[in-house]
Motif scaffolding. Structure first.
Motif, PDB file in Angstrom:
ATOM      1  N   GLN A   6       0.848  -1.199   0.000  1.00 29.05           N
ATOM      2  CA  GLN A   6       0.000   0.000   0.000  1.00 29.05           C
ATOM      3  C   GLN A   6       0.884   1.249   0.000  1.00 29.05           C
ATOM      4  O   GLN A   6       2.055   1.183   0.382  1.00 29.05           O
ATOM      5  N   TYR A   7       0.261   2.351  -0.401  1.00 34.22           N
ATOM      6  CA  TYR A   7       1.020   3.603  -0.412  1.00 34.22           C
ATOM      7  C   TYR A   7       0.111   4.753  -0.011  1.00 34.22           C
ATOM      8  O   TYR A   7      -1.112   4.686  -0.123  1.00 34.22           O
ATOM      9  N   LEU A  22       0.456  -1.193  -6.278  1.00 33.81           N
ATOM     10  CA  LEU A  22       0.159  -0.897  -4.880  1.00 33.81           C
ATOM     11  C   LEU A  22      -1.235  -0.280  -4.761  1.00 33.81           C
ATOM     12  O   LEU A  22      -1.772   0.249  -5.727  1.00 33.81           O
ATOM     13  N   SER A  23      -1.789  -0.319  -3.536  1.00 34.23           N
ATOM     14  CA  SER A  23      -3.133   0.244  -3.300  1.00 34.23           C
ATOM     15  C   SER A  23      -3.043   1.533  -2.503  1.00 34.23           C
ATOM     16  O   SER A  23      -2.296   1.621  -1.532  1.00 34.23           O
ATOM     17  N   ASN A  24      -3.884   2.479  -2.877  1.00 32.55           N
ATOM     18  CA  ASN A  24      -3.887   3.798  -2.253  1.00 32.55           C
ATOM     19  C   ASN A  24      -4.606   3.793  -0.907  1.00 32.55           C
ATOM     20  O   ASN A  24      -5.680   3.196  -0.772  1.00 32.55           O
ATOM     21  N   ILE A  25      -4.017   4.445   0.099  1.00 34.53           N
ATOM     22  CA  ILE A  25      -4.718   4.566   1.385  1.00 34.53           C
ATOM     23  C   ILE A  25      -4.734   6.019   1.870  1.00 34.53           C
ATOM     24  O   ILE A  25      -4.688   6.297   3.056  1.00 34.53           O
ATOM     25  N   ASN A  26      -4.796   6.943   0.938  1.00 33.87           N
ATOM     26  CA  ASN A  26      -4.865   8.355   1.334  1.00 33.87           C
ATOM     27  C   ASN A  26      -6.146   8.657   2.091  1.00 33.87           C
ATOM     28  O   ASN A  26      -7.207   8.127   1.804  1.00 33.87           O
ATOM     29  N   ARG A  27      -6.048   9.527   3.089  1.00 32.74           N
ATOM     30  CA  ARG A  27      -7.226   9.993   3.823  1.00 32.74           C
ATOM     31  C   ARG A  27      -7.178  11.510   3.883  1.00 32.74           C
ATOM     32  O   ARG A  27      -6.114  12.077   4.046  1.00 32.74           O
ATOM     33  N   TYR A  28      -8.279  12.145   3.799  1.00 31.76           N
ATOM     34  CA  TYR A  28      -8.315  13.580   3.969  1.00 31.76           C
ATOM     35  C   TYR A  28      -9.503  13.916   4.841  1.00 31.76           C
ATOM     36  O   TYR A  28     -10.580  13.388   4.638  1.00 31.76           O
ATOM     37  N   LEU A  60       5.113   2.723  -8.835  1.00 31.82           N
ATOM     38  CA  LEU A  60       4.379   2.143  -7.711  1.00 31.82           C
ATOM     39  C   LEU A  60       3.171   1.341  -8.191  1.00 31.82           C
ATOM     40  O   LEU A  60       2.321   0.948  -7.399  1.00 31.82           O
ATOM     41  N   VAL A 109       0.335   9.098  -0.577  1.00 35.85           N
ATOM     42  CA  VAL A 109       1.094  10.227  -1.100  1.00 35.85           C
ATOM     43  C   VAL A 109       0.978  11.396  -0.131  1.00 35.85           C
ATOM     44  O   VAL A 109      -0.133  11.736   0.288  1.00 35.85           O
TER      45      VAL A 109
END
Lengths: 95, 262
Positions: free
Chosen positions: A34-35, A88-94, A85, A37
């Motif tokens: 996972q990544y 990989l799977s995105n795990i951004n949170r805002y 990348l 940014v």
């Protein structure tokens, strides 16, 4: 994991095409799944903003493995490097 | 959000693409791997007997989501697309909005000059942003990519402009009258593949997709297309609320488009 650390370290030292390709070749066999940014600035106003933005790398359980830059040096040009990348799977949170 | 008749929308879009292919010798289409441009490709396959008979351009600044690159790779192979990746630099020292405006437009201009395309199919919709509402189905650009939005062709009785400015090109907009929920209804009906980022994960999803810098996820529990459609039927939030570029002053978008970016 030691191998992943070496490739991550090389890309951080010098994010050129060769080091990125080595990192990408390693990715499928590594625990990195996972990544996230992290841009240092909401607006990229200058090169320093870009250079200090990173991608955080995590394993499947969300444990931080390391960080890599977001850019690639191609000669005198600067390009983004998120294509390295892929997979990989995105795990951004805002909030 | 009003759900329109898909059959009518589809027929018009197919007609516009076939007209463009017939009128202009050298056509290409832009693809951002988003739901709209992917739906456009699915319509092109319907229009042209299962194939996409023109090159597909991805303007790539290198900071798209990794999922987007994977989706590009897989769908280009599956649909046998003639994919051109136009690489753009990132020059953040250019002013705030110009990450897209300058960097991507430069890459597009260079490619257009090399390949001599005289028409570019772009998947914008009028409901996305006020400035896009001013567009025409076939919208001329001059040799400097500039768009004179104050003087546009009338487009009466399905007659679309094919007049090219000297060394200019035409932007073809087959999805202009579609709205967000129409795109999803079409995607569901036709089983069009979608970028997985549109689906909710851990309570968030991306409603509109740009690059990693200018796109934020929104709170959502929509894990699939049915969930997305249900959500859209009740939402009061704008589609592009998660796009930083649109939070710039409104004139910025107008300026970008007048300069020739989409």
């Amino acid at each position: 994991m030691a191998k992943a650390n070496k490739e991550i370290s090389e890309v951080n030292k010098d994010p050129n095409e060769k080091n990125w390709k080595r990192f990408y070749a390693l990715l499928a066999k590594s625990p990195i799944k996972q990544y996230r940014v992290v841009y240092r600035s909401r607006k990229l106003k200058n090169r320093q903003d870009l250079y200090s933005s990173v991608v955080e790398l995590f394993d499947a359980k969300g444990r931080l493995i390391g960080t890599v830059p977001i850019y690639e040096k191609k000669g005198k040009k600067i390009r983004g490097a998120t294509k390295y990348l892929t997979g990989l799977s995105n795990i951004n949170r805002y909030e | 959000m009003i759900e329109q008749d898909l059959k009518q929308l589809q027929e018009r879009s197919i007609y516009i693409m076939r007209e463009a292919k017939e009128k202009f010798g050298n056509v290409a289409a832009l693809w951002s791997m988003g739901k709209d441009s992917t739906a456009m490709l699915a319509l092109a396959r319907k229009a042209f007997l299962g194939k996409v008979p023109f090159p597909i351009i991805h303007i790539d600044n290198g900071i798209d989501f990794p999922e987007t690159y994977k989706f590009r790779q897989e769908l280009a192979k599956k649909w046998k697309l003639d994919l051109i990746v136009a690489e753009s630099e990132i020059k953040p020292e250019l002013s705030g909005y110009s990450c897209c405006g300058e960097n991507k437009t430069i890459a597009l201009k260079k490619l257009m000059k090399e390949r001599g395309f005289d028409a570019l199919i772009v998947s914008i919709r009028r409901d996305e942003h006020g400035i896009r509402a001013k567009e025409r189905y076939m919208s001329p650009r001059n040799r400097d990519f500039k768009w004179n939005y104050k003087e546009q062709p009338a487009e009466l009785w399905n007659d679309y402009s094919s007049k090219l400015d000297d060394k200019g090109h035409i932007r073809v907009h087959p999805l202009l009258d579609w709205n967000e929920i129409d795109i999803w209804n079409f995607t569901k009906r036709e089983k069009v593949p979608i970028n997985p980022l549109y689906k909710s994960k851990n309570g968030y999803r991306y409603r509109s997709l740009g690059c990693t810098h200018c796109t934020s996820p929104v709170k959502s529990n929509a894990k699939g297309i049915d969930g997305i459609i249900n959500e859209l039927r009740s939402t009061k939030t704008e589609e592009r609320a998660g796009r930083d570029q649109d939070k710039e002053k409104e004139y910025v978008m107008e300026k970008l488009r007048a300069l020739g970016y989409m």
